[in-house]
Design a protein around this motif. Structure first.
Motif, PDB file in Angstrom:
ATOM      1  N   ARG A 176      29.727   2.155 105.968  1.00  0.00           N
ATOM      2  CA  ARG A 176      29.339   2.642 107.302  1.00  0.00           C
ATOM      3  C   ARG A 176      29.614   4.134 107.432  1.00  0.00           C
ATOM      4  N   PHE A 177      30.813   4.549 107.031  1.00  0.00           N
ATOM      5  CA  PHE A 177      31.172   5.963 107.116  1.00  0.00           C
ATOM      6  C   PHE A 177      30.281   6.818 106.232  1.00  0.00           C
ATOM      7  N   GLY A 178      30.107   6.409 104.980  1.00  0.00           N
ATOM      8  CA  GLY A 178      29.352   7.218 104.026  1.00  0.00           C
ATOM      9  C   GLY A 178      27.920   7.458 104.455  1.00  0.00           C
ATOM     10  N   GLY A 179      27.271   6.406 104.962  1.00  0.00           N
ATOM     11  CA  GLY A 179      25.898   6.570 105.399  1.00  0.00           C
ATOM     12  C   GLY A 179      25.770   7.535 106.559  1.00  0.00           C
ATOM     13  N   GLY A 180      26.697   7.439 107.525  1.00  0.00           N
ATOM     14  CA  GLY A 180      26.654   8.342 108.668  1.00  0.00           C
ATOM     15  C   GLY A 180      26.871   9.784 108.286  1.00  0.00           C
ATOM     16  N   VAL A 181      27.804  10.027 107.362  1.00  0.00           N
ATOM     17  CA  VAL A 181      28.099  11.391 106.941  1.00  0.00           C
ATOM     18  C   VAL A 181      26.951  11.964 106.109  1.00  0.00           C
ATOM     19  N   ALA A 182      26.362  11.144 105.249  1.00  0.00           N
ATOM     20  CA  ALA A 182      25.238  11.621 104.431  1.00  0.00           C
ATOM     21  C   ALA A 182      24.067  12.060 105.311  1.00  0.00           C
ATOM     22  N   ARG A 183      23.851  11.350 106.410  1.00  0.00           N
ATOM     23  CA  ARG A 183      22.773  11.750 107.327  1.00  0.00           C
ATOM     24  C   ARG A 183      23.065  13.079 108.010  1.00  0.00           C
ATOM     25  N   MET A 184      24.331  13.501 107.992  1.00  0.00           N
ATOM     26  CA  MET A 184      24.704  14.808 108.530  1.00  0.00           C
ATOM     27  C   MET A 184      24.544  15.918 107.485  1.00  0.00           C
ATOM     28  N   GLY A 185      24.129  15.530 106.280  1.00  0.00           N
ATOM     29  CA  GLY A 185      23.936  16.514 105.226  1.00  0.00           C
ATOM     30  C   GLY A 185      25.201  16.864 104.457  1.00  0.00           C
ATOM     31  N   VAL A 186      26.197  15.990 104.518  1.00  0.00           N
ATOM     32  CA  VAL A 186      27.451  16.189 103.787  1.00  0.00           C
ATOM     33  C   VAL A 186      27.556  15.078 102.755  1.00  0.00           C
ATOM     34  N   HIS A 187      27.718  15.445 101.474  1.00  0.00           N
ATOM     35  CA  HIS A 187      27.624  14.447 100.407  1.00  0.00           C
ATOM     36  C   HIS A 187      28.882  14.304  99.554  1.00  0.00           C
ATOM     37  N   SER A 188      29.775  15.274  99.601  1.00  0.00           N
ATOM     38  CA  SER A 188      30.984  15.199  98.769  1.00  0.00           C
ATOM     39  C   SER A 188      32.235  15.263  99.635  1.00  0.00           C
ATOM     40  N   ALA A 189      33.267  14.556  99.185  1.00  0.00           N
ATOM     41  CA  ALA A 189      34.538  14.542  99.913  1.00  0.00           C
ATOM     42  C   ALA A 189      35.691  14.469  98.930  1.00  0.00           C
ATOM     43  N   LEU A 190      36.764  15.126  99.284  1.00  0.00           N
ATOM     44  CA  LEU A 190      38.025  15.043  98.549  1.00  0.00           C
ATOM     45  C   LEU A 190      39.137  14.944  99.582  1.00  0.00           C
ATOM     46  N   VAL A 224      53.179  11.888 105.292  1.00  0.00           N
ATOM     47  CA  VAL A 224      53.199  12.585 106.584  1.00  0.00           C
ATOM     48  C   VAL A 224      51.801  12.903 107.095  1.00  0.00           C
ATOM     49  N   GLY A 225      50.785  12.795 106.236  1.00  0.00           N
ATOM     50  CA  GLY A 225      49.430  13.109 106.675  1.00  0.00           C
ATOM     51  C   GLY A 225      48.487  13.204 105.495  1.00  0.00           C
ATOM     52  N   ALA A 226      47.386  13.938 105.681  1.00  0.00           N
ATOM     53  CA  ALA A 226      46.383  14.070 104.625  1.00  0.00           C
ATOM     54  C   ALA A 226      45.547  15.319 104.851  1.00  0.00           C
ATOM     55  N   ILE A 227      44.975  15.807 103.756  1.00  0.00           N
ATOM     56  CA  ILE A 227      44.002  16.891 103.789  1.00  0.00           C
ATOM     57  C   ILE A 227      42.637  16.299 103.480  1.00  0.00           C
ATOM     58  N   ASN A 228      41.649  16.612 104.310  1.00  0.00           N
ATOM     59  CA  ASN A 228      40.267  16.205 104.063  1.00  0.00           C
ATOM     60  C   ASN A 228      39.433  17.441 103.771  1.00  0.00           C
ATOM     61  N   THR A 229      38.693  17.410 102.679  1.00  0.00           N
ATOM     62  CA  THR A 229      37.764  18.500 102.398  1.00  0.00           C
ATOM     63  C   THR A 229      36.380  17.921 102.148  1.00  0.00           C
ATOM     64  N   TYR A 230      35.355  18.667 102.559  1.00  0.00           N
ATOM     65  CA  TYR A 230      33.977  18.206 102.456  1.00  0.00           C
ATOM     66  C   TYR A 230      33.077  19.314 101.926  1.00  0.00           C
ATOM     67  N   ALA A 231      31.979  18.893 101.298  1.00  0.00           N
ATOM     68  CA  ALA A 231      30.973  19.835 100.796  1.00  0.00           C
ATOM     69  C   ALA A 231      29.592  19.261 101.054  1.00  0.00           C
ATOM     70  N   HIS A 232      28.637  20.149 101.315  1.00  0.00           N
ATOM     71  CA  HIS A 232      27.265  19.708 101.560  1.00  0.00           C
ATOM     72  C   HIS A 232      26.591  19.239 100.265  1.00  0.00           C
ATOM     73  N   SER A 233      26.966  19.845  99.150  1.00  0.00           N
ATOM     74  CA  SER A 233      26.333  19.486  97.887  1.00  0.00           C
ATOM     75  C   SER A 233      26.922  18.202  97.318  1.00  0.00           C
ATOM     76  N   ARG A 234      26.210  17.586  96.384  1.00  0.00           N
ATOM     77  CA  ARG A 234      26.711  16.403  95.694  1.00  0.00           C
ATOM     78  C   ARG A 234      27.620  16.820  94.543  1.00  0.00           C
ATOM     79  N   ASP A 235      28.573  15.934  94.223  1.00  0.00           N
ATOM     80  CA  ASP A 235      29.463  16.121  93.067  1.00  0.00           C
ATOM     81  C   ASP A 235      30.158  17.478  93.092  1.00  0.00           C
ATOM     82  N   ALA A 236      30.647  17.858  94.270  1.00  0.00           N
ATOM     83  CA  ALA A 236      31.283  19.168  94.416  1.00  0.00           C
ATOM     84  C   ALA A 236      32.710  19.186  93.880  1.00  0.00           C
ATOM     85  N   PHE A 237      33.361  18.011  93.823  1.00  0.00           N
ATOM     86  CA  PHE A 237      34.778  17.967  93.478  1.00  0.00           C
ATOM     87  C   PHE A 237      35.010  17.125  92.227  1.00  0.00           C
TER      88      PHE A 237
END
Length: 266
Positions: free
Chosen positions: A129-143, A154-167
């Motif tokens: 569900r999450f992946g499909g929604g984010v891909a429709r926003m033009g964001v394809h990679s996550a770390l 204590v928490g987390a870091i989220n990073t995103y990239a518009h391109s595929r296979d960025a990380f």
């Protein structure tokens, strides 16, 4: 190679030139220096998270936007209590992740305490569900990287990239190097924030207790009863008027002060 949870069936690791690696090392050093310069208490927790997110976007190669989250571990399931981002699209993504779908790379990395990587969110079976929604926003990679202080999450870091296979593994390695000091900064800010909140609570409690003690003294002076009976009378006044005990006490003290001032003016 760094230990992380990669997208099933998709683990590309592009070749990097020596120049690219050297440039990435420079950016990592700059991000780490920035985190080291953060002083807990100089700003609120959310502001500090925003600074850490900015340094993460600088330190980790391939990032188009980043966010940092802090969590509450008081229940069996970690819950995000605050987060800050470097771009609006990250805010939109993390709202989907934390508030709507409750699935995604950050949720997974907090559960496993390992970095989570995706190079094609729209086809990632871990978060349909999450992946499909984010891909429709033009964001394809996550770390996503867990923030750990010893064994404590204590928490987390989220990073995103518009391109595929960025990380790839290189990005995970640099991100993990950054996440250690970042976790300490975030944890110290949380500890200071909690200490300051506790101090305010204690100060408020002392003020409240002083007002109640003064009100009990006023009732005793007027009626000649002992302290326990005076306190019971104050409690009954609070219950009868459906008003908190300290409010009744403060009102009684204020009334006594006004009467005393009026008598002086006569």
């Amino acid at each position: 190679m760094s230990d992380f949870d990669a997208q099933p069936g998709r683990t590309p690791d592009p070749d990097l030139t020596v120049a690219q690696r050297e440039a990435d090392d420079v950016d990592l050093h700059a991000g780490l220096s920035g985190v080291a310069g953060l002083v807990a208490g100089g700003s609120g927790v959310v502001d500090l998270l925003g600074h850490v997110a900015e340094f993460a976007a600088q330190a980790i190669p391939g990032v188009d936007g980043a966010g940092v989250s802090v969590i509450d571990m008081s229940d069996d399931t970690p819950s995000v209590t605050a987060w800050a981002v470097t771009a609006q699209f990250v805010e939109d993504i993390d709202r989907l992740q934390y508030l709507l779908f409750r699935e995604g790379p950050c949720v997974t990395c907090m559960q496993t305490r390992r970095p989570a990587v995706s190079g094609s969110l729209g086809s990632d079976s871990r978060w349909p569900r999450f992946g499909g929604g984010v891909a429709r926003m033009g964001v394809h990679s996550a770390l996503a990287l867990p923030l750990l202080v010893g064994d404590q999450l204590v928490g987390a870091i989220n990073t995103y990239a518009h391109s595929r296979d960025a990380f790839g593994a290189h990005a995970v390695e640099l991100g993990s190097q950054f996440a250690g000091p970042a976790a300490v900064s975030v944890h110290n800010a949380q500890l200071l924030d909690h200490a300051q909140a506790r101090t305010k609570q204690l100060q408020s409690a002392l003020t409240t207790r002083a007002a109640i003690d003064q009100a009990v003294g006023i009732i005793r002076s007027r009626s000649g009863i002992d302290a326990d009976e005076a306190f019971d009378r104050l409690v009954r006044m609070s219950q009868a008027e459906n008003i908190k005990l300290h409010v009744v006490a403060e009102r009684l003290v204020d009334e006594a002060v006004r009467r005393a001032k009026a008598r002086k003016q006569i």
